[in-house]
Design a protein around this motif. Structure first.
Motif, PDB file in Angstrom:
ATOM      1  N   SER A   1      19.849   2.138   1.462  1.00  0.00           N
ATOM      2  CA  SER A   1      19.464   3.148   2.449  1.00  0.00           C
ATOM      3  C   SER A   1      19.303   4.516   1.799  1.00  0.00           C
ATOM      4  CB  SER A   1      20.493   3.224   3.576  1.00  0.00           C
ATOM      5  OG  SER A   1      21.799   3.461   3.078  1.00  0.00           O
ATOM      6  N   ALA A   2      19.918   4.689   0.635  1.00  0.00           N
ATOM      7  CA  ALA A   2      19.822   5.961  -0.077  1.00  0.00           C
ATOM      8  C   ALA A   2      18.382   6.312  -0.429  1.00  0.00           C
ATOM      9  CB  ALA A   2      20.673   5.911  -1.342  1.00  0.00           C
ATOM     10  N   VAL A   3      17.527   5.281  -0.615  1.00  0.00           N
ATOM     11  CA  VAL A   3      16.124   5.529  -0.958  1.00  0.00           C
ATOM     12  C   VAL A   3      15.181   4.766  -0.037  1.00  0.00           C
ATOM     13  CG1 VAL A   3      16.613   6.022  -3.386  1.00  0.00           C
ATOM     14  CG2 VAL A   3      16.108   3.673  -2.680  1.00  0.00           C
ATOM     15  N   GLY A   4      15.716   4.207   1.045  1.00  0.00           N
ATOM     16  CA  GLY A   4      14.920   3.354   1.916  1.00  0.00           C
ATOM     17  C   GLY A   4      13.822   4.102   2.647  1.00  0.00           C
ATOM     18  N   ASP A   5      12.741   3.380   2.929  1.00  0.00           N
ATOM     19  CA  ASP A   5      11.605   3.942   3.669  1.00  0.00           C
ATOM     20  C   ASP A   5      11.523   3.416   5.094  1.00  0.00           C
ATOM     21  OD1 ASP A   5      10.352   5.423   1.446  1.00  0.00           O
ATOM     22  OD2 ASP A   5      10.066   3.426   0.589  1.00  0.00           O
ATOM     23  N   LEU A   6      11.889   2.144   5.284  1.00  0.00           N
ATOM     24  CA  LEU A   6      11.725   1.515   6.584  1.00  0.00           C
ATOM     25  C   LEU A   6      13.000   0.757   6.950  1.00  0.00           C
ATOM     26  CD1 LEU A   6       9.435   1.219   8.717  1.00  0.00           C
ATOM     27  CD2 LEU A   6       8.967  -1.024   7.710  1.00  0.00           C
ATOM     28  N   LEU A   7      13.566   1.084   8.112  1.00  0.00           N
ATOM     29  CA  LEU A   7      14.780   0.430   8.591  1.00  0.00           C
ATOM     30  C   LEU A   7      14.397  -0.756   9.476  1.00  0.00           C
ATOM     31  CD1 LEU A   7      17.931   0.708   8.716  1.00  0.00           C
ATOM     32  CD2 LEU A   7      17.583   1.931  10.881  1.00  0.00           C
ATOM     33  N   VAL A   8      14.938  -1.916   9.140  1.00  0.00           N
ATOM     34  CA  VAL A   8      14.711  -3.133   9.920  1.00  0.00           C
ATOM     35  C   VAL A   8      16.034  -3.459  10.603  1.00  0.00           C
ATOM     36  CG1 VAL A   8      13.972  -5.549   9.845  1.00  0.00           C
ATOM     37  CG2 VAL A   8      13.028  -3.904   8.207  1.00  0.00           C
ATOM     38  N   THR A   9      16.092  -3.289  11.914  1.00  0.00           N
ATOM     39  CA  THR A   9      17.377  -3.356  12.589  1.00  0.00           C
ATOM     40  C   THR A   9      17.220  -3.912  14.006  1.00  0.00           C
ATOM     41  OG1 THR A   9      19.374  -2.074  13.081  1.00  0.00           O
ATOM     42  CG2 THR A   9      17.263  -0.976  13.465  1.00  0.00           C
ATOM     43  N   SER A  10      18.314  -3.893  14.764  1.00  0.00           N
ATOM     44  CA  SER A  10      18.300  -4.369  16.148  1.00  0.00           C
ATOM     45  C   SER A  10      19.365  -3.634  16.953  1.00  0.00           C
ATOM     46  CB  SER A  10      18.563  -5.883  16.203  1.00  0.00           C
ATOM     47  OG  SER A  10      19.893  -6.171  15.790  1.00  0.00           O
TER      48      SER A  10
ATOM     49  N   ASP B   1       0.813  -1.221   0.000  1.00  0.00           N
ATOM     50  CA  ASP B   1       0.000   0.000   0.000  1.00  0.00           C
ATOM     51  C   ASP B   1       0.843   1.265   0.000  1.00  0.00           C
ATOM     52  OD1 ASP B   1      -2.199  -1.655   0.070  1.00  0.00           O
ATOM     53  OD2 ASP B   1      -2.525  -1.444   2.231  1.00  0.00           O
ATOM     54  N   ASN B   2       1.973   1.224   0.709  1.00  0.00           N
ATOM     55  CA  ASN B   2       2.806   2.424   0.851  1.00  0.00           C
ATOM     56  C   ASN B   2       4.045   2.416  -0.032  1.00  0.00           C
ATOM     57  OD1 ASN B   2       1.228   3.662   3.074  1.00  0.00           O
ATOM     58  ND2 ASN B   2       1.887   1.857   4.213  1.00  0.00           N
ATOM     59  N   LYS B   3       4.145   1.370  -0.881  1.00  0.00           N
ATOM     60  CA  LYS B   3       5.271   1.260  -1.819  1.00  0.00           C
ATOM     61  C   LYS B   3       6.614   1.398  -1.092  1.00  0.00           C
ATOM     62  CE  LYS B   3       2.620   3.042  -5.780  1.00  0.00           C
ATOM     63  NZ  LYS B   3       1.321   3.037  -5.079  1.00  0.00           N
ATOM     64  N   LEU B   4       6.772   0.641  -0.016  1.00  0.00           N
ATOM     65  CA  LEU B   4       7.937   0.779   0.849  1.00  0.00           C
ATOM     66  C   LEU B   4       9.170   0.077   0.285  1.00  0.00           C
ATOM     67  CD1 LEU B   4       6.312   0.134   4.346  1.00  0.00           C
ATOM     68  CD2 LEU B   4       6.755   2.338   3.244  1.00  0.00           C
ATOM     69  N   VAL B   5      10.328   0.699   0.495  1.00  0.00           N
ATOM     70  CA  VAL B   5      11.621   0.081   0.235  1.00  0.00           C
ATOM     71  C   VAL B   5      12.222  -0.251   1.605  1.00  0.00           C
ATOM     72  CG1 VAL B   5      13.955   0.414  -0.665  1.00  0.00           C
ATOM     73  CG2 VAL B   5      11.986   1.323  -1.924  1.00  0.00           C
ATOM     74  N   LEU B   6      12.570  -1.516   1.809  1.00  0.00           N
ATOM     75  CA  LEU B   6      13.030  -1.992   3.105  1.00  0.00           C
ATOM     76  C   LEU B   6      14.553  -2.006   3.182  1.00  0.00           C
ATOM     77  CD1 LEU B   6      10.582  -5.019   3.456  1.00  0.00           C
ATOM     78  CD2 LEU B   6      10.218  -2.642   4.159  1.00  0.00           C
ATOM     79  N   VAL B   7      15.081  -1.593   4.329  1.00  0.00           N
ATOM     80  CA  VAL B   7      16.528  -1.534   4.547  1.00  0.00           C
ATOM     81  C   VAL B   7      16.877  -2.432   5.728  1.00  0.00           C
ATOM     82  CG1 VAL B   7      18.500  -0.056   5.085  1.00  0.00           C
ATOM     83  CG2 VAL B   7      16.615   0.833   3.689  1.00  0.00           C
ATOM     84  N   SER B   8      17.838  -3.336   5.530  1.00  0.00           N
ATOM     85  CA  SER B   8      18.259  -4.257   6.582  1.00  0.00           C
ATOM     86  C   SER B   8      19.660  -3.925   7.065  1.00  0.00           C
ATOM     87  CB  SER B   8      18.242  -5.698   6.060  1.00  0.00           C
ATOM     88  OG  SER B   8      18.884  -6.569   6.960  1.00  0.00           O
ATOM     89  N   THR B   9      19.908  -4.146   8.366  1.00  0.00           N
ATOM     90  CA  THR B   9      21.260  -3.993   8.909  1.00  0.00           C
ATOM     91  C   THR B   9      21.758  -5.301   9.507  1.00  0.00           C
ATOM     92  OG1 THR B   9      20.564  -3.343  11.149  1.00  0.00           O
ATOM     93  CG2 THR B   9      20.715  -1.594   9.491  1.00  0.00           C
TER      94      THR B   9
END
Length: 373
Positions: free
Chosen positions: A153-162, A114-122
């Protein structure tokens, strides 16, 4: 031809249609160390970022097996684009596994659509201990950390991290969470100036007293201990992440064969080395296929043996792909050393393969410990 084969043929055909554009954009971004934004725009427009999400949730229902093949093909036009996309896809795959196995993850997957998200993982640098500081505050936490190798991360929308947290009652834990990249206190360093994979936009993400709500915490685990769910994460992530490197190796073989056929005379060592390259490439292809079969289109159980098997094959695939490209450079000769020649960029991009979880020596130690149990 079954439905999955027809589906794959359609997606691969689309990649080939976009191929020249993907290549040209990839070269341009590689030369100036910038994210392959043009290519990502194309992929987003044509649905690649939500392709693997089930149709019932708004995606296209592309199978895990087919997504691996898609990444292999994209890499033959632009390896940075394929690798960045693999990072987004493996986060989706973990949630699709949860959706298939126990019915959770639906809200997250729908949100991506729905939000066209780009996911970023660390996750690559976090492993078992993670890094950073986490302080309890009202209704959540204030977190600070530097997270490297955060692809796209240059265009990421949501950071998935810990980040580790010393719980007053339960002791040291690692808390996993998601946080929007536009949150106050998040910024990117301009530090992705690398030997290869320059177009992945993997800048370091800096978190400076970023608020993370209790609701954003998706998992808590003991710090330093290997959680059972990691066997899921590794099994879904590594076949996808290795796919771009297999694509690089296949492209290197193709270029070398074309150059060799064009020569009027072929020395004995040339034909022998072509055989060597083919052997290495075949080994990589067979082992990668085995990784995909272990993942079984996300229909598998979280077992410790599975994680060990997938990590071992990751190392073997990485080594076979690296050998394929090295032998291709040697076979083609001096011209492969020139930046104008595509093989030089493939060689540079291949150097990143050893840094993915787990690097070879760490994997061997991890496997050895498992065998001694």
């Amino acid at each position: 031809m079954n439905t999955h084969e027809n589906n794959l043929k359609k997606w691969l055909g689309l990649i080939d249609q976009l191929g020249n554009q993907l290549t040209e954009n990839g070269i341009a971004h590689d030369q100036v160390d910038t994210f392959v934004a043009d290519n990502y725009g194309l992929l987003k427009k044509h649905g690649f970022l939500i392709a693997m999400i089930p149709q019932a949730l708004g995606g296209y229902g592309v199978s895990f097996t087919n997504m691996c093949a898609i990444l292999v093909r994209i890499a033959q036009y632009c390896s940075s684009t394929a690798l960045a996309l693999s990072m987004h896809q493996h986060l989706l795959a973990a949630n699709i596994w949860k959706y298939k196995q126990d019915g959770t993850g639906e809200e997250f997957l729908k949100s991506v659509v729905d939000n066209k998200l780009v996911l970023v993982s660390t996750g690559a640098r976090d492993w078992l201990d993670s890094n950073g500081t986490m302080k309890k505050t009202e209704n959540g936490y204030l977190v600070s950390a530097k997270k490297q190798f955060a692809s796209q991360s240059a265009v990421g929308d949501l950071l998935v991290t810990s980040i580790p947290f010393n719980d007053p009652k339960e002791g040291w834990q690692v808390l996993h969470f998601t946080v929007p990249m536009i949150s106050e206190g998040i910024r990117l360093l301009d530090d992705w100036h690398t030997l290869g994979m320059r177009g992945t936009g993997s800048q370091t993400v800096v978190l400076d007293n970023v608020f993370v709500s209790e609701d954003a915490i998706v998992m808590k685990r003991a710090k330093g201990e290997f959680p059972m769910f990691w066997n899921v994460v590794l099994t879904v992530a590594l076949p996808l992440i290795m796919a771009p490197y297999l694509g690089i190796a296949e492209k290197a073989m193709k270029i070398t064969l074309e150059k060799s056929k064009a020569k009027q005379s072929r020395p004995l060592h040339c034909t022998l080395m072509l055989g060597e390259i083919y052997n290495s490439l075949t080994l990589a292809q067979v082992l990668h296929k085995d990784m995909i079969e272990i993942a079984n289109d996300l229909d598998f159980q979280a077992e410790e043996k599975t994680g060990v098997e997938i990590l071992t094959r990751k190392t073997l695939v990485a080594n076979a792909c690296t050998e394929t490209v090295n032998k291709a450079m040697e076979t083609v000769g001096g011209q492969s050393f020139y930046r104008i020649f595509e093989l030089e960029r493939l060689f540079r991009d291949m150097q990143a393969v050893g840094f993915h979880t787990l690097p070879e020596k760490q994997q061997q130690h991890f496997t050895g410990e498992f065998l001694l149990k």
